[in-house]
Design an enzyme around this catalytic site. Structure first.
Site, PDB file in Angstrom:
ATOM      1  CD  GLU A  60       6.534 -35.210  -7.998  1.00  0.00           C
ATOM      2  OE1 GLU A  60       6.640 -34.179  -8.884  1.00  0.00           O
ATOM      3  OE2 GLU A  60       6.466 -35.841  -8.173  1.00  0.00           O
ATOM      4  CB  CYS A  66       0.231 -40.464  -9.252  1.00  0.00           C
ATOM      5  SG  CYS A  66       2.146 -40.773  -8.250  1.00  0.00           S
ATOM      6  CB  CYS A 111      11.479 -40.764  -0.490  1.00  0.00           C
ATOM      7  SG  CYS A 111      11.058 -43.052   0.009  1.00  0.00           S
ATOM      8  CB  CYS A 128      15.713 -46.752  -4.842  1.00  0.00           C
ATOM      9  SG  CYS A 128      14.739 -47.416  -3.151  1.00  0.00           S
ATOM     10  CB  CYS A 131      13.631 -43.292  -6.804  1.00  0.00           C
ATOM     11  SG  CYS A 131      11.850 -42.131  -6.544  1.00  0.00           S
ATOM     12  N   GLY A 169       7.377 -40.778  -1.717  1.00  0.00           N
ATOM     13  CA  GLY A 169       7.630 -41.221  -0.096  1.00  0.00           C
ATOM     14  C   GLY A 169       7.107 -42.160  -0.134  1.00  0.00           C
ATOM     15  CB  SER A 196       3.060 -48.451  -4.523  1.00  0.00           C
ATOM     16  OG  SER A 196       4.673 -49.394  -4.925  1.00  0.00           O
ATOM     17  CG  LEU A 255      11.340 -58.120  -5.658  1.00  0.00           C
ATOM     18  CD1 LEU A 255      10.717 -58.458  -4.430  1.00  0.00           C
ATOM     19  CD2 LEU A 255      10.527 -59.348  -6.691  1.00  0.00           C
ATOM     20  CG  HIS A 256      12.410 -52.202  -8.505  1.00  0.00           C
ATOM     21  ND1 HIS A 256      11.605 -51.597  -9.209  1.00  0.00           N
ATOM     22  CD2 HIS A 256      12.869 -51.665  -7.659  1.00  0.00           C
ATOM     23  CE1 HIS A 256      11.016 -50.613  -8.652  1.00  0.00           C
ATOM     24  NE2 HIS A 256      11.327 -50.177  -7.365  1.00  0.00           N
ATOM     25  CG  ASN A 268      10.728 -41.356 -15.873  1.00  0.00           C
ATOM     26  OD1 ASN A 268      11.478 -40.922 -17.272  1.00  0.00           O
ATOM     27  ND2 ASN A 268      10.084 -40.779 -15.539  1.00  0.00           N
ATOM     28  CB  CYS A 299       9.124 -41.789 -10.301  1.00  0.00           C
ATOM     29  SG  CYS A 299       8.941 -42.661 -10.770  1.00  0.00           S
TER      30      CYS A 299
HETATM   31  N1  SAH Z   1       8.013 -46.165  -2.014  1.00  0.00           N
HETATM   32  C1  SAH Z   1       6.497 -46.630  -2.515  1.00  0.00           C
HETATM   33  C2  SAH Z   1       6.249 -45.583  -3.900  1.00  0.00           C
HETATM   34  C3  SAH Z   1       7.034 -44.524  -4.423  1.00  0.00           C
HETATM   35  S1  SAH Z   1       7.547 -44.754  -6.415  1.00  0.00           S
HETATM   36  C4  SAH Z   1       8.037 -47.648  -3.486  1.00  0.00           C
HETATM   37  O1  SAH Z   1       8.976 -47.259  -3.739  1.00  0.00           O
HETATM   38  O2  SAH Z   1       7.120 -48.159  -3.787  1.00  0.00           O
HETATM   39  C5  SAH Z   1       6.281 -45.668  -6.957  1.00  0.00           C
HETATM   40  C6  SAH Z   1       7.070 -46.882  -8.042  1.00  0.00           C
HETATM   41  O3  SAH Z   1       8.104 -45.153  -8.873  1.00  0.00           O
HETATM   42  C7  SAH Z   1       8.239 -47.895  -7.678  1.00  0.00           C
HETATM   43  O4  SAH Z   1       8.073 -48.446  -7.712  1.00  0.00           O
HETATM   44  C8  SAH Z   1       9.409 -46.965  -7.709  1.00  0.00           C
HETATM   45  O5  SAH Z   1       9.962 -48.168  -7.222  1.00  0.00           O
HETATM   46  C9  SAH Z   1       9.033 -46.383  -8.889  1.00  0.00           C
HETATM   47  N2  SAH Z   1       9.926 -45.644  -9.719  1.00  0.00           N
HETATM   48  C10 SAH Z   1      10.741 -44.874  -8.875  1.00  0.00           C
HETATM   49  N3  SAH Z   1      11.955 -44.520  -9.651  1.00  0.00           N
HETATM   50  C11 SAH Z   1      11.700 -44.472 -10.827  1.00  0.00           C
HETATM   51  C12 SAH Z   1      12.279 -44.555 -12.190  1.00  0.00           C
HETATM   52  N4  SAH Z   1      12.950 -42.822 -12.222  1.00  0.00           N
HETATM   53  N5  SAH Z   1      11.750 -44.947 -13.145  1.00  0.00           N
HETATM   54  C13 SAH Z   1      11.011 -45.892 -13.003  1.00  0.00           C
HETATM   55  N6  SAH Z   1      10.323 -46.049 -11.898  1.00  0.00           N
HETATM   56  C14 SAH Z   1      10.937 -45.470 -10.889  1.00  0.00           C
END
Ligand code: SAH
Length: 368
Positions: A107, A120, A127, A131, A134, A182, A216, A240-241, A318, A361
């Protein structure tokens, strides 16, 4: 040490046949000559692709019909069919589901703002980073995308803007973020080549400024260092989260390989090389990583490692289908922002475009 999923060694199977965009200008000429065509046809084809954003032989009237079909079928094999387009935010957010030659679904999401348009894009199908919050992470890695598959998403986005497909009339695609499906740095070579094609001026590229392209990453430290050595001007975002290793080991499992301090040091190296601020992505999850003490610790650690070269991007979580996690309440979010800023670190909350069409995402391809 825990063994890792195939971080740098994703499967090669399923990649599409070679495409013009996968080749350097010199290789394009060679390929054209091998087809028994004049070398300058390579430049004509590149002009159509990168300059005029077309892959339709009918548009290529400067190339004789017989040569055209041969050149296009050999050098521009179709990469995607559009399965579905969905829009929201009064049409200014448009999500496209694409099917690759082998059936893989990916997508991309186009978002138009008053002053810019951001696309985007995906760098992999699926991926491998796993995580847990995600949507893409849940299905595992299917395969890397080719350079051409990455760039073609941008060509289509640029064309949609040029042709005024979104409300507001014809415009220009100005920003690219590798925040679709990814982990871009796990598909390093193809992603770097794609960035070159996206940013070189026509006819060799799509002419978008490196400064408005964001890569990213979950924080693959050796790949961040390698990116630093490329001496490009792309923006780096690090997901980072949370500022502490204990929680990050679960939210971003690759943290067990490269921890918070190592990731922030690598980010610092990138900031020093480019003179650009690094974006720290932080998905704010209710009662998981939104505590005041974590905001304080985040601010302190970022200040220590990155000084002024950092900006925190809070993303309200999200929720993915079936997940028990949710976004933090607004007052908690506001307090989090306040505390990070109190440490002298810039912090803003990302707008949440496209939520009602599950544009965030990896949700679209996950829903099929
Ligand atoms: N793999 C890369 C890029 C893809 S996602 C990365 O992790 O940076 C882009 C961003 O969206 C990342 O920061 C990811 O952690 C975040 N993301 C993924 N799922 C999400 C969700 N359900 N809610 C909010 N952010 C999310």
């Amino acid at each position: 040490m825990t063994s890792l999923p195939l971080v740098f060694d994703a499967p090669k199977r399923g990649l599409p046949p070679r495409h013009l965009v996968d080749l350097t200008p010199a290789e394009r000429q060679e390929a054209v000559e091998q087809l028994g065509e004049k070398p300058f046809r390579a430049k004509q084809l590149s002009n159509h692709y990168f300059g005029r954003l077309t892959v339709d032989p009918a548009d290529m009237t400067d190339i004789p019909a017989a040569s055209r079909d041969k050149l296009v079928s050999d050098l521009m094999p179709p990469l995607f069919t559009t399965v579905r387009k969905v829009t929201c935010d009064e049409g200014t957010t448009s999500k496209t589901l694409l099917r690759a030659h082998d059936g893989t679904l990916i997508e991309s999401v186009l978002m138009r703002y008053p002053d810019r348009a951001t696309l985007c894009i995906s760098s992999q199908a699926g991926c491998g980073m796993a995580c847990p919050f995600c949507a893409t992470g849940q299905g595992g890695l299917q395969r890397n995308l080719s350079t051409a598959e990455i760039v073609d998403q941008v060509r289509m986005g640029a064309k949609a803007m040029r042709d005024g497909e979104l409300p507001g009339g014809p415009g220009r695609l100005s920003n690219i973020v590798f925040m679709g499906m990814g982990e871009p740095l796990a598909n390093y070579k193809r992603v770097i080549e794609a960035v070159r094609r996206i940013t070189e001026p026509a006819p060799d590229g799509l002419g978008i400024s490196q400064r408005t392209v964001t890569v990213s990453t979950v924080g693959l430290v050796p790949a961040i260092r390698k990116l630093t050595e490329e001496k490009m001007q792309v923006r780096l975002a690090v997901s980072l989260h949370t500022p502490d290793d204990e929680l990050r080991n679960t939210l971003v499992p690759v943290n067990t390989r490269w921890d918070v301090a190592e990731v922030l040091e690598a980010a610092r190296g990138y900031a020093d090389q480019t003179g650009r601020r690094v974006s720290i992505e932080y998905a704010l999850i209710r009662d998981i990583n939104d505590q005041p003490w974590r905001a304080d610790l985040l601010g302190k650690k970022l200040r220590k490692h990155l000084g002024q070269f950092v900006h925190v991007n809070l993303i309200p979580l999200n929720p993915t289908p079936g997940s028990k996690w949710d976004a933090s309440p607004k007052p908690v979010e506001r307090e989090f922002v306040r505390r990070v800023r109190e440490q002298g670190v810039e912090c803003t909350v990302r707008d949440t475009r496209g939520q009602e069409i599950a544009a965030a995402c990896g949700q679209l391809a996950a829903e099929g």
